[in-house]
Every structure is written in C-alpha cells, then in structure tokens.
Scaffold this motif. Structure first.
Motif, PDB file in Angstrom:
ATOM      1  N   GLY A 195       8.044  11.383   4.601  1.00  0.00           N
ATOM      2  CA  GLY A 195       9.444  11.064   4.333  1.00  0.00           C
ATOM      3  C   GLY A 195       9.962   9.860   5.095  1.00  0.00           C
ATOM      4  N   ILE A 196       9.060   9.120   5.757  1.00  0.00           N
ATOM      5  CA  ILE A 196       9.519   7.942   6.508  1.00  0.00           C
ATOM      6  C   ILE A 196       8.918   6.661   5.954  1.00  0.00           C
ATOM      7  N   GLY A 197       7.953   6.810   5.026  1.00  0.00           N
ATOM      8  CA  GLY A 197       7.253   5.623   4.516  1.00  0.00           C
ATOM      9  C   GLY A 197       8.198   4.555   3.989  1.00  0.00           C
ATOM     10  N   LEU A 198       9.165   4.964   3.148  1.00  0.00           N
ATOM     11  CA  LEU A 198      10.067   3.973   2.541  1.00  0.00           C
ATOM     12  C   LEU A 198      11.032   3.382   3.575  1.00  0.00           C
ATOM     13  N   ARG A 253       1.027   9.005  -5.714  1.00  0.00           N
ATOM     14  CA  ARG A 253       1.339  10.373  -5.299  1.00  0.00           C
ATOM     15  C   ARG A 253       2.259  11.057  -6.306  1.00  0.00           C
ATOM     16  N   TYR A 254       3.237  10.291  -6.837  1.00  0.00           N
ATOM     17  CA  TYR A 254       4.239  10.911  -7.714  1.00  0.00           C
ATOM     18  C   TYR A 254       3.974  10.649  -9.202  1.00  0.00           C
ATOM     19  N   THR A 255       2.730  10.234  -9.533  1.00  0.00           N
ATOM     20  CA  THR A 255       2.363  10.059 -10.937  1.00  0.00           C
ATOM     21  C   THR A 255       1.206  11.011 -11.263  1.00  0.00           C
ATOM     22  N   ILE A 263       6.965  10.942 -12.007  1.00  0.00           N
ATOM     23  CA  ILE A 263       8.006  11.980 -12.114  1.00  0.00           C
ATOM     24  C   ILE A 263       9.426  11.407 -12.111  1.00  0.00           C
ATOM     25  N   GLY A 264       9.569  10.124 -11.731  1.00  0.00           N
ATOM     26  CA  GLY A 264      10.891   9.494 -11.748  1.00  0.00           C
ATOM     27  C   GLY A 264      11.827  10.054 -10.682  1.00  0.00           C
ATOM     28  N   ILE A 265      13.028   9.462 -10.598  1.00  0.00           N
ATOM     29  CA  ILE A 265      13.997   9.883  -9.575  1.00  0.00           C
ATOM     30  C   ILE A 265      15.369  10.008 -10.226  1.00  0.00           C
ATOM     31  N   ALA A 266      16.059  11.117  -9.988  1.00  0.00           N
ATOM     32  CA  ALA A 266      17.408  11.315 -10.554  1.00  0.00           C
ATOM     33  C   ALA A 266      18.381  10.348  -9.871  1.00  0.00           C
ATOM     34  N   GLY A 319       0.879   3.686  -2.970  1.00  0.00           N
ATOM     35  CA  GLY A 319       0.483   5.045  -2.575  1.00  0.00           C
ATOM     36  C   GLY A 319       1.500   6.068  -3.074  1.00  0.00           C
ATOM     37  N   ASN A 320       2.788   5.751  -2.943  1.00  0.00           N
ATOM     38  CA  ASN A 320       3.844   6.644  -3.460  1.00  0.00           C
ATOM     39  C   ASN A 320       3.735   6.778  -4.971  1.00  0.00           C
ATOM     40  N   ALA A 321       3.543   5.609  -5.644  1.00  0.00           N
ATOM     41  CA  ALA A 321       3.447   5.619  -7.109  1.00  0.00           C
ATOM     42  C   ALA A 321       2.299   6.538  -7.536  1.00  0.00           C
ATOM     43  N   HIS A 331      19.268   7.359  -1.801  1.00  0.00           N
ATOM     44  CA  HIS A 331      18.914   8.007  -0.531  1.00  0.00           C
ATOM     45  C   HIS A 331      17.437   7.941  -0.174  1.00  0.00           C
ATOM     46  N   VAL A 332      16.582   7.531  -1.128  1.00  0.00           N
ATOM     47  CA  VAL A 332      15.142   7.648  -0.870  1.00  0.00           C
ATOM     48  C   VAL A 332      14.677   6.772   0.300  1.00  0.00           C
ATOM     49  N   PHE A 333      15.517   5.793   0.708  1.00  0.00           N
ATOM     50  CA  PHE A 333      15.113   4.933   1.829  1.00  0.00           C
ATOM     51  C   PHE A 333      15.552   5.512   3.173  1.00  0.00           C
ATOM     52  N   VAL A 344       0.850  -1.205   0.000  1.00  0.00           N
ATOM     53  CA  VAL A 344       0.000   0.000   0.000  1.00  0.00           C
ATOM     54  C   VAL A 344       0.883   1.251   0.000  1.00  0.00           C
ATOM     55  N   ASN A 345       1.991   1.189   0.754  1.00  0.00           N
ATOM     56  CA  ASN A 345       2.916   2.323   0.797  1.00  0.00           C
ATOM     57  C   ASN A 345       3.530   2.573  -0.594  1.00  0.00           C
ATOM     58  N   LEU A 346       4.002   1.489  -1.251  1.00  0.00           N
ATOM     59  CA  LEU A 346       4.653   1.653  -2.558  1.00  0.00           C
ATOM     60  C   LEU A 346       3.638   2.111  -3.613  1.00  0.00           C
ATOM     61  N   PHE A 360      13.350  10.577   6.492  1.00  0.00           N
ATOM     62  CA  PHE A 360      13.038  11.982   6.192  1.00  0.00           C
ATOM     63  C   PHE A 360      13.663  12.488   4.885  1.00  0.00           C
ATOM     64  N   TYR A 361      14.220  11.575   4.073  1.00  0.00           N
ATOM     65  CA  TYR A 361      14.803  12.041   2.808  1.00  0.00           C
ATOM     66  C   TYR A 361      13.681  12.231   1.800  1.00  0.00           C
ATOM     67  N   ARG A 362      13.615  13.402   1.207  1.00  0.00           N
ATOM     68  CA  ARG A 362      12.653  13.629   0.131  1.00  0.00           C
ATOM     69  C   ARG A 362      13.381  14.311  -0.990  1.00  0.00           C
ATOM     70  N   VAL A 363      13.098  13.869  -2.223  1.00  0.00           N
ATOM     71  CA  VAL A 363      13.761  14.467  -3.380  1.00  0.00           C
ATOM     72  C   VAL A 363      13.356  15.934  -3.462  1.00  0.00           C
ATOM     73  N   ASP A 364      12.058  16.183  -3.296  1.00  0.00           N
ATOM     74  CA  ASP A 364      11.543  17.552  -3.367  1.00  0.00           C
ATOM     75  C   ASP A 364      10.725  17.782  -2.102  1.00  0.00           C
ATOM     76  N   LYS A 365      11.354  18.400  -1.121  1.00  0.00           N
ATOM     77  CA  LYS A 365      10.725  18.514   0.206  1.00  0.00           C
ATOM     78  C   LYS A 365       9.354  19.176   0.137  1.00  0.00           C
ATOM     79  N   GLY A 374       9.480   7.910 -14.841  1.00  0.00           N
ATOM     80  CA  GLY A 374       8.883   6.857 -14.006  1.00  0.00           C
ATOM     81  C   GLY A 374       9.892   6.178 -13.093  1.00  0.00           C
ATOM     82  N   ALA A 375       9.377   5.339 -12.212  1.00  0.00           N
ATOM     83  CA  ALA A 375      10.240   4.634 -11.247  1.00  0.00           C
ATOM     84  C   ALA A 375       9.695   3.233 -10.991  1.00  0.00           C
ATOM     85  N   VAL A 376      10.582   2.337 -10.562  1.00  0.00           N
ATOM     86  CA  VAL A 376      10.154   0.986 -10.173  1.00  0.00           C
ATOM     87  C   VAL A 376      10.672   0.719  -8.770  1.00  0.00           C
TER      88      VAL A 376
END
Ligand code: ADP
Length: 376
Positions: free
Chosen positions: A338-341, A281-283, A309-312, A277-279, A318-320, A273-275, A323-328, A365-367
């Motif tokens: 920022g703690i879900g992953l 949120r960021y799509t 939106i994908g991830i550089a 949910g993120n997908a 660092h996404v795991f 559900v977390n993954l 509190f790390y967020r690509v775009d705070k 995109g991201a996997v």
C-alpha cells in the motif's frame, strides 16, 4: 531557561534611552546655539533701536541695555529649561508608546514559540502588526504550520505503521503458539506461511524506509538526460517473465524520435516497474497491459494501461495516499504494502514531473501516467 531574552525590561529601557539621548542632544545644541547666537543678534537689534540717532543719553542707554540684556538672557534660559522638560516628558511618552507597539508582538511571538517548543503545534500569533513585525509574525505562523503538518504526518505514520505491523505479527504469533501447543502441524505449508509473513514484514520495513527518505527529499537523485525508449525497454524486459508466468500480455508503444528526458534512470525504472507490477497484480490472467510513451508539451509522458479490475471514481484520488488500498484483503493477499504508489509519486515529483491515475470504473481497467521534463 537560562539565557532567556526579556523583551520587556531590556528593549523598553533601550528605546527610552535612545529617545532621551536624542532629546538631550537636541536640547544641548539648542542651549548652545541660543546662548551664543541670540545675545549677539539681540544686541545688534537693540543697538539699532538705542543707537546715536535714538535720542537717548549715552550713560542711561548703556545701563538700560544691560538690564534688558539680563532680562532677556534670564527669560531665554527659563524658556529653554521648560522646553527641555516638556521634550523629556514627550520622549518618555513616545518611547513608551513605541516600546508598546514593538514589545506586544514580540511578547506574543516569544510566548507562542515557547508553547510550540513544549509541543503545542497549533499555536499561532495574530499577524496584525504592520511592516517587518507583521512579516515576522506571518513567517512565524508559516513555520508553525509546517511544524504542525510534520507532526500530524508523524503521528499518522506511527498509527499506520502500527496497524500494518499488527496483522503479520499476529499471524506469526498465532502460528508459533499453535505449533508449540501442537494444534498446528509442523509442515512445509506452515513454514512457507511463516516465511511469507516475515517477507511481508521485511518488504514493509524496506518500503517505509524508502518512503520516509522520499518524503523528506533525502533520496539522492542522479538526474541526467536519458532516452525514454531505453527506459521503457528495460522496464518491460525486467517484468516480461512474470507477465508470461501469469498469462498477461505485455506490449510497448514507443514512437521513434522521442526527445531525451531529465531522469535518474534507476529511480524511473523503479517507478515503471512499480506501475507495471501493479498492472500485473490487478489484471487477471488473459488480460493485457501496455506501456505507451508519448510526447507531451515540454515533457514525455509514460502511460501504463491495463485491462484489469479498474478503480471506482471515489477511490481514484486516494490510491496515492500512504497505505490506501481499494481492497485491503485482496491487496495484502497479492503481496501489496500500500505504499508503492506513494513512493512512485514522490519520486516522479522529485524529478519535476506528475503522476496520476485514470479509470473508467471497476472491471474496466486503469491507466497510470506520469510525465518527465524534456532535457534542454
Ligand atoms: P499496493 O502495494 O497495495 O499495490 P500501491 O500503493 O501500489 O499499493 O497501490 C495502492 C492501491 O491502488 C492498491 O492497493 C490498489 O487498490 C490500487 N491500484 C494500484 N494500481 C492499480 C491498478 N493497476 N488497477 C487497479 N487498482 C490499482
């Protein structure tokens, strides 16, 4: 401290006493053996030399033999006394040397453990001793390292949490003051904003509690063989309404005949559900998300693929992190803590699996994938 062990006094005296006891027993035995056996052997030898065939007169011979006997006993006694003295000196020297070899590393350990107890977690002892003492020093250093790492995590967590709490609290405070001063008009929008900030705080506290329990391996897991297809179906069913609402297509690719996996269904559902949910949120609307389940060596892999939106590459590793967020700003605006992953990774690893992220780059995109071990 009261019952403080003093390796200096106590242990050194005991080692010395042990050596002296060994010397005393050895000297006592030697005395006894020499004084009882040696005269008999000596007399027998003398008897052979001065016996009837030796050509000496009977009276003269007995007198001489008695004198030689006495001289021999005296010399023997003196020699034994000297050797007992030399043995005792050697015992003291050896025991001082041995005590030094044992006491030096013990003293270092004692000093280091005192300093660690006082909060100096960077303390280490030289692990140059051999044998058990060297192993003890190595083990001690490992323990100190673990304490040091735990302390660093604690300090970092407090810093992160303080930082995370500050923004919603400042917003709530600002609006409350504005309302009091009449600068902000009381209305549905203001109330909704205050409610959202309070909800963010509540979510953050709940996530933090979950994270601290997961990192301390205190989340109770009820692991049993589970059907991966059923897990995937439950997760997609749970999120289908939200995907429909945002206009993102959700699909599942689950081949038949997958083996059962070792999982706590509630926790794995939480990860999925977390993954998903993120997908979501960021799509952006009009995008696609697919949950694919596939066989992997000794495991079953779950892949959550999105067209978002994908991830550089520099952010991928660092996404795991907590509190790390690509775009705070963006993540916060979308309701992310920022703690879900971080929680998801701790949960998957507690199952004996692995969670990782891949992305061709921003906008592509991201996997997010994780594995679960196959049930025997
Ligand atoms: P958040 O609650 O902020 O989403 P997570 O721990 O779930 O926290 O994710 C950490 C960060 O990883 C997110 O802030 C986001 O930048 C990035 N991220 C997670 N999932 C995706 C995804 N599917 N696509 C792009 N970025 C993602």
């Amino acid at each position: 401290m009261s019952g403080d062990p003093r390796p200096g006094g106590g242990l050194r005296a005991r080692i010395l006493l042990a050596h002296l006891t060994v010397i005393a027993v050895a000297v006592g035995t030697l005395f006894l053996a020499t004084l009882v056996i040696a005269p008999t052997l000596f007399e027998r030898a003398m008897g052979g030399m001065m016996g009837p065939g030796s050509g000496m007169g009977g009276g003269m011979m007995t007198g001489l033999q008695a004198q030689v006997d006495d001289a021999f006993r005296g010399a023997m006694f003196q020699a034994l006394l000297i050797s007992a003295g030399a043995g005792s000196i050697a015992a003291v020297a050896v025991s001082l040397f041995v005590a030094g070899r044992i006491l030096t590393p013990l003293r270092r350990l004692l000093g280091a453990s005192r300093r660690i107890a006082a909060g100096h977690y960077a303390e280490r002892v030289p692990a140059d001793a051999t044998g058990e003492l060297g192993a003890l020093a190595g083990q001690f250093n490992q323990m100190a390292e673990a304490l040091d790492a735990a302390e660093q995590r604690r300090v970092a967590l407090i810093g992160d949490v303080t930082h995370e709490l500050r923004t919603p609290l400042a917003t709530i405070e600002g609006y409350a003051e504005g309302l009091l001063d009449g600068v902000v008009a009381p209305g549905p929008e203001t109330w909704a904003l205050l409610r959202d900030e309070a909800a963010r705080l509540r979510r953050l506290v709940a996530d933090l509690q979950e994270l601290s329990r997961a990192e301390a391996h205190q989340l109770p897991l009820h692991i049993a063989p589970a059907d991966p297809a059923a897990l995937a179906a439950q997760a997609t069913a749970r999120l289908a309404p939200q995907f429909a609402e945002k206009g993102v297509a959700l699909s599942a690719e689950v081949p038949p005949g997958l083996p059962r996996v070792l999982a706590d269904p509630d926790r794995i559902l939480q990860v999925l559900v977390n993954l998903l949910g993120n997908a979501l949120r960021y799509t952006p609307a009009g995008g696609r998300v697919c949950l694919a389940v596939a066989r992997a060596p000794g495991a079953v892999a779950f892949h959550v693929r999105d067209s978002g939106i994908g991830i550089a590459p520099e952010h991928l590793a660092h996404v795991f992190e907590r509190f790390y967020r690509v775009d705070k700003a963006r993540s916060r605006a979308l309701g992310g803590s920022g703690i879900g992953l971080t929680i998801a990774q701790a949960l998957v690893e507690a199952h004996g699996g692995r969670l990782w992220a891949e992305s061709p780059g921003p906008g592509q995109g991201a996997v997010f994938s994780f594995t679960l071990p196959v049930a025997a």
